[in-house]
Design an enzyme around this catalytic site. Structure first.
Site, PDB file in Angstrom:
ATOM      1  N   THR A  94       1.638 -12.931   9.518  1.00  0.00           N
ATOM      2  CA  THR A  94       2.340 -12.545  10.754  1.00  0.00           C
ATOM      3  C   THR A  94       2.607 -13.755  11.665  1.00  0.00           C
ATOM      4  O   THR A  94       3.634 -13.807  12.348  1.00  0.00           O
ATOM      5  CB  THR A  94       1.540 -11.480  11.527  1.00  0.00           C
ATOM      6  OG1 THR A  94       0.179 -11.908  11.651  1.00  0.00           O
ATOM      7  CG2 THR A  94       1.556 -10.142  10.814  1.00  0.00           C
ATOM      8  N   ARG A 146      28.834  25.225   3.749  1.00  0.00           N
ATOM      9  CA  ARG A 146      28.971  23.802   3.421  1.00  0.00           C
ATOM     10  C   ARG A 146      29.919  23.116   4.410  1.00  0.00           C
ATOM     11  O   ARG A 146      30.542  23.778   5.240  1.00  0.00           O
ATOM     12  CB  ARG A 146      29.439  23.671   1.971  1.00  0.00           C
ATOM     13  CG  ARG A 146      28.349  24.054   0.974  1.00  0.00           C
ATOM     14  CD  ARG A 146      28.881  24.115  -0.447  1.00  0.00           C
ATOM     15  NE  ARG A 146      29.621  22.915  -0.793  1.00  0.00           N
ATOM     16  CZ  ARG A 146      30.530  22.849  -1.768  1.00  0.00           C
ATOM     17  NH1 ARG A 146      30.805  23.929  -2.499  1.00  0.00           N
ATOM     18  NH2 ARG A 146      31.161  21.728  -2.021  1.00  0.00           N
ATOM     19  N   LYS A 194       8.849  -0.972   3.131  1.00  0.00           N
ATOM     20  CA  LYS A 194       8.046  -0.073   3.965  1.00  0.00           C
ATOM     21  C   LYS A 194       8.771   0.341   5.245  1.00  0.00           C
ATOM     22  O   LYS A 194       8.796   1.524   5.602  1.00  0.00           O
ATOM     23  CB  LYS A 194       6.712  -0.730   4.329  1.00  0.00           C
ATOM     24  CG  LYS A 194       5.955   0.064   5.389  1.00  0.00           C
ATOM     25  CD  LYS A 194       4.493  -0.243   5.468  1.00  0.00           C
ATOM     26  CE  LYS A 194       4.212  -1.581   6.053  1.00  0.00           C
ATOM     27  NZ  LYS A 194       2.750  -1.756   6.257  1.00  0.00           N
ATOM     28  N   TYR A 238       5.923  -4.719  15.625  1.00  0.00           N
ATOM     29  CA  TYR A 238       5.799  -4.603  14.178  1.00  0.00           C
ATOM     30  C   TYR A 238       6.704  -3.468  13.688  1.00  0.00           C
ATOM     31  O   TYR A 238       6.694  -2.368  14.264  1.00  0.00           O
ATOM     32  CB  TYR A 238       4.344  -4.283  13.794  1.00  0.00           C
ATOM     33  CG  TYR A 238       3.389  -5.465  13.916  1.00  0.00           C
ATOM     34  CD1 TYR A 238       3.759  -6.628  14.575  1.00  0.00           C
ATOM     35  CD2 TYR A 238       2.120  -5.401  13.355  1.00  0.00           C
ATOM     36  CE1 TYR A 238       2.886  -7.696  14.668  1.00  0.00           C
ATOM     37  CE2 TYR A 238       1.232  -6.471  13.445  1.00  0.00           C
ATOM     38  CZ  TYR A 238       1.624  -7.623  14.107  1.00  0.00           C
ATOM     39  OH  TYR A 238       0.757  -8.680  14.199  1.00  0.00           O
ATOM     40  N   GLU A 268      -9.741  -9.997  11.824  1.00  0.00           N
ATOM     41  CA  GLU A 268      -9.162  -9.008  10.914  1.00  0.00           C
ATOM     42  C   GLU A 268     -10.274  -8.248  10.197  1.00  0.00           C
ATOM     43  O   GLU A 268     -11.352  -8.800   9.948  1.00  0.00           O
ATOM     44  CB  GLU A 268      -8.257  -9.705   9.891  1.00  0.00           C
ATOM     45  CG  GLU A 268      -6.962 -10.213  10.493  1.00  0.00           C
ATOM     46  CD  GLU A 268      -6.177  -9.105  11.183  1.00  0.00           C
ATOM     47  OE1 GLU A 268      -5.778  -8.151  10.500  1.00  0.00           O
ATOM     48  OE2 GLU A 268      -5.978  -9.200  12.407  1.00  0.00           O
ATOM     49  N   ARG A 323       0.810  -1.219   0.000  1.00  0.00           N
ATOM     50  CA  ARG A 323       0.000   0.000   0.000  1.00  0.00           C
ATOM     51  C   ARG A 323       0.851   1.280   0.000  1.00  0.00           C
ATOM     52  O   ARG A 323       0.338   2.375  -0.177  1.00  0.00           O
ATOM     53  CB  ARG A 323      -0.954  -0.007   1.221  1.00  0.00           C
ATOM     54  CG  ARG A 323      -2.083  -1.017   1.081  1.00  0.00           C
ATOM     55  CD  ARG A 323      -2.812  -1.269   2.392  1.00  0.00           C
ATOM     56  NE  ARG A 323      -2.087  -2.215   3.246  1.00  0.00           N
ATOM     57  CZ  ARG A 323      -2.510  -2.608   4.453  1.00  0.00           C
ATOM     58  NH1 ARG A 323      -3.626  -2.126   4.962  1.00  0.00           N
ATOM     59  NH2 ARG A 323      -1.792  -3.474   5.159  1.00  0.00           N
TER      60      ARG A 323
HETATM   61  C1  UD1 Z   1      -1.769  -6.361  11.519  1.00  0.00           C
HETATM   62  C2  UD1 Z   1      -2.674  -7.234  12.403  1.00  0.00           C
HETATM   63  C3  UD1 Z   1      -3.917  -6.429  12.766  1.00  0.00           C
HETATM   64  C4  UD1 Z   1      -3.512  -5.144  13.458  1.00  0.00           C
HETATM   65  C5  UD1 Z   1      -2.512  -4.352  12.615  1.00  0.00           C
HETATM   66  C6  UD1 Z   1      -1.940  -3.240  13.474  1.00  0.00           C
HETATM   67  C7  UD1 Z   1      -2.378  -9.570  11.761  1.00  0.00           C
HETATM   68  C8  UD1 Z   1      -2.941 -10.721  10.984  1.00  0.00           C
HETATM   69  N1  UD1 Z   1      -3.046  -8.417  11.677  1.00  0.00           N
HETATM   70  O1  UD1 Z   1      -2.494  -6.101  10.304  1.00  0.00           O
HETATM   71  O2  UD1 Z   1      -4.745  -7.208  13.622  1.00  0.00           O
HETATM   72  O3  UD1 Z   1      -4.676  -4.381  13.705  1.00  0.00           O
HETATM   73  O4  UD1 Z   1      -1.411  -5.185  12.211  1.00  0.00           O
HETATM   74  O5  UD1 Z   1      -1.033  -2.430  12.776  1.00  0.00           O
HETATM   75  O6  UD1 Z   1      -1.373  -9.753  12.431  1.00  0.00           O
HETATM   76  N2  UD1 Z   1       4.898  -9.141   8.261  1.00  0.00           N
HETATM   77  C9  UD1 Z   1       5.911 -10.052   8.144  1.00  0.00           C
HETATM   78  N3  UD1 Z   1       5.669 -11.205   7.459  1.00  0.00           N
HETATM   79  C10 UD1 Z   1       4.478 -11.499   6.906  1.00  0.00           C
HETATM   80  C11 UD1 Z   1       3.433 -10.545   7.037  1.00  0.00           C
HETATM   81  C12 UD1 Z   1       3.669  -9.374   7.728  1.00  0.00           C
HETATM   82  O7  UD1 Z   1       7.021  -9.842   8.634  1.00  0.00           O
HETATM   83  O8  UD1 Z   1       4.358 -12.595   6.315  1.00  0.00           O
HETATM   84  C13 UD1 Z   1       5.155  -7.881   8.987  1.00  0.00           C
HETATM   85  C14 UD1 Z   1       5.000  -6.643   8.144  1.00  0.00           C
HETATM   86  O9  UD1 Z   1       6.253  -6.273   7.560  1.00  0.00           O
HETATM   87  C15 UD1 Z   1       4.524  -5.586   9.139  1.00  0.00           C
HETATM   88  C16 UD1 Z   1       3.783  -6.419  10.183  1.00  0.00           C
HETATM   89  O10 UD1 Z   1       4.204  -7.755  10.021  1.00  0.00           O
HETATM   90  O11 UD1 Z   1       5.628  -4.946   9.747  1.00  0.00           O
HETATM   91  C17 UD1 Z   1       2.272  -6.308  10.033  1.00  0.00           C
HETATM   92  O12 UD1 Z   1       1.895  -6.751   8.741  1.00  0.00           O
HETATM   93  P1  UD1 Z   1       0.765  -6.020   7.895  1.00  0.00           P
HETATM   94  O13 UD1 Z   1       0.582  -6.762   6.637  1.00  0.00           O
HETATM   95  O14 UD1 Z   1       1.027  -4.567   7.816  1.00  0.00           O
HETATM   96  O15 UD1 Z   1      -0.507  -6.309   8.836  1.00  0.00           O
HETATM   97  P2  UD1 Z   1      -1.835  -5.452   8.977  1.00  0.00           P
HETATM   98  O16 UD1 Z   1      -2.737  -5.787   7.850  1.00  0.00           O
HETATM   99  O17 UD1 Z   1      -1.498  -4.035   9.211  1.00  0.00           O
HETATM  100 CA    CA Z   2       0.362  -2.794   9.185  1.00  0.00          CA
END
Ligand code: UD1
Ligand code: CA
Length: 450
Positions: free
Chosen positions: A79, A331, A22, A100, A152, A15
């Site tokens: 996650t 500079r 990111k 995160y 979710e 996104r």
């Molecule tokens: C996630 C939570 C959601 C919460 C939100 C808060 C889950 C399923 N959902 O959703 O409940 O409200 O964060 O910000 O956990 N990542 C990995 N590997 C993966 C997937 C993600 O390392 O396979 C990392 C991403 O880089 C990111 C974090 O986990 O830093 C969260 O992933 P993201 O896809 O942004 O989750 P959200 O949809 O925001």
């Molecule tokens: Ca997120």
């Protein structure tokens, strides 16, 4: 109890619509991931694990100076899957704190509180009430108010989407609980991912209680999924910083137009006008006044210094009572001794300007030393580069350099010397001499205008 922290940073962040991972996008001049790493290290964990995947090399590179254990998640399956990659490196009895990489501003005290909730019978979960909860996982509670699951956004019914309490993603839990429940995760959901959030329902089914903690301010736990959210969090963070400094006595013309991307050390009675950007390590002594639209990076500014509008300073040291600008550019390697002046449209680089010396208008000084109380006239240029190498210009003390002088380096102008306006100085000038190096003026009477 030993603590292991896992930071999830493998996701693509689609996104953001960006080539850059990111978690490497900057907040207050620092990658979001490093904000999280800094907070995690303040908890003194036994180990800090960062799960990397998307743009792994760049993310690992950004972590090279930190004591972290990078763990690859080659396919981003969710996650829950990400946490499972780190788990083999963690002792069963340890407490695990999951952070995160895209939730950059959680205060350390809240993390400490969350960790202290954890036992074999209890998980700590950080939740928050949001006015606009869209995009976040919702917290489902039973009739007696106990957490029973997280759903979710994309999997939630209309009724569940109306819930405003959301999952921040941050939780603390015993490693053996993760061991038991992560293998049970299924990808039967809207995103076909293994959701870490689903372990909450498993915990509840096993009579483990979920203790929830909330931050004072929602921005402290906000996640960044796109550039709009990043900009909103940046402005909030800058305003917080501005308010803190104002409480300490910094006068800001407009706290909404203040940007600090680094560290600021302040004396007393300092005032900063609008649209000033401060980067890196900045120190401002008592009574410094900074005009509008200035940019300062890695500078030390002495007391009583005035920096007027639209000046740009980088890697420079400025002594007490100096005046700079408007429209000056200092500079890297510029040093000004006390009471020196650098005026409009003056550029300096690797140059020392002596006590009380003046360089007031339209000048370039590169690899130059100006002695105390010398005056460098308008339009003076050091010709410091011969196309291959840089050379030094030395102007000793009490020298008067006439306007529009070209100083062809290497060259030295002795103390007390004067240079006539418009000179091209190619030879050293002895002390107290007058040097004139220019074509003589000829006035011709019998000529015809075309
Ligand atoms: C996630 C939570 C959601 C919460 C939100 C808060 C889950 C399923 N959902 O959703 O409940 O409200 O964060 O910000 O956990 N990542 C990995 N590997 C993966 C997937 C993600 O390392 O396979 C990392 C991403 O880089 C990111 C974090 O986990 O830093 C969260 O992933 P993201 O896809 O942004 O989750 P959200 O949809 O925001
Ligand atoms: Ca997120």
């Amino acid at each position: 109890m030993a603590l292991n922290v896992i930071i999830l940073a493998a996701g693509q962040g689609s996104r953001m619509n960006s080539q850059k991972a990111k978690v490497l996008h900057l907040l207050a001049g620092k990658p979001m991931l490093l904000h999280v790493v800094d907070s995690a290290l303040q908890l003194n964990p036994e180990a800090l694990h960062v799960v990397v995947g998307h743009q792994k090399e760049q993310v690992q590179q950004s972590l090279r100076h930190f004591p972290v254990n990078c763990i690859s998640q080659d396919q981003q399956l969710g996650t829950g899957h990400a946490v499972a990659q780190a788990l083999p490196h963690i002792d069963d009895q340890s407490v695990v704190l999951v952070l995160y990489g895209d939730v950059p501003l959680v205060p350390v005290q809240i993390l400490q509180k969350l960790v202290s909730c954890v036992s074999d019978q209890q998980i700590g979960l950080l939740t928050v009430e949001l006015r606009d909860p869209s995009g976040y996982g919702r917290i489902l509670r039973n009739t007696s108010g106990m957490v029973k699951a997280i759903v979710e956004h994309r999997d939630a019914s209309a009724e569940q989407q109306a819930i405003h309490e959301v999952n921040t993603g941050i939780m603390a839990i015993k490693a053996h609980c993760l061991h038991s429940w992560l293998p049970l995760l299924s990808a039967k959901n809207a995103q076909q991912e293994l959701y870490l959030t689903d372990i909450i329902a498993s915990a509840v089914a096993n009579q483990i209680s979920i203790a929830t903690i909330s931050p004072q301010l929602e921005q402290q736990v906000k996640g960044v999924n796109d550039l709009v959210q990043l900009a909103q969090l940046e402005r909030w963070y800058q305003l917080q910083q501005a308010h803190q400094f104002m409480q300490q006595g910094l006068q800001l013309a407009d706290p909404e137009r203040f940007d600090l991307r680094g560290e600021l050390i302040l004396g007393r009675d300092i005032s900063i006008d609008i649209n000033v950007v401060l980067e890196g390590h900045i120190s401002l002594a008592d009574g410094v006044i900074i005009g509008p639209n200035c940019s300062l990076k890695n500078v030390r500014i002495g007391s009583g210094v005035k920096i007027k509008a639209n000046s740009v300073l980088e890697d420079a040291e400025v002594g007490d009572s100096c005046e700079i600008g408007p429209f000056a550019r200092l500079r890297p390697g510029t040093k000004m001794a006390a009471g020196a002046k650098i005026g409009n449209f003056v550029e300096t680089k690797q140059s020392n300007i002596g006590t009380g010396a003046k360089v007031n208008h339209f000048t370039y000084l590169g690899d130059c030393q100006v002695g105390q109380h010398s005056n460098v006239g308008a339009g003076t240029i050091t010709c410091n580069y011969d196309g291959a190498q840089k050379h030094t210009t030395i102007i000793e003390e009490n020298v008067f350099v006439g306007s529009n002088t070209a100083l062809v380096a290497p060259v030295r102008v002795g103390s007390g010397a004067t240079i006539g306006a418009g000179s091209t100085v190619t030879k050293d000038v002895p002390a107290d001499h007058l040097a004139i190096g220019r074509g003589r003026q000829v006035n011709i009477g019998h000529w015809k205008k075309k």
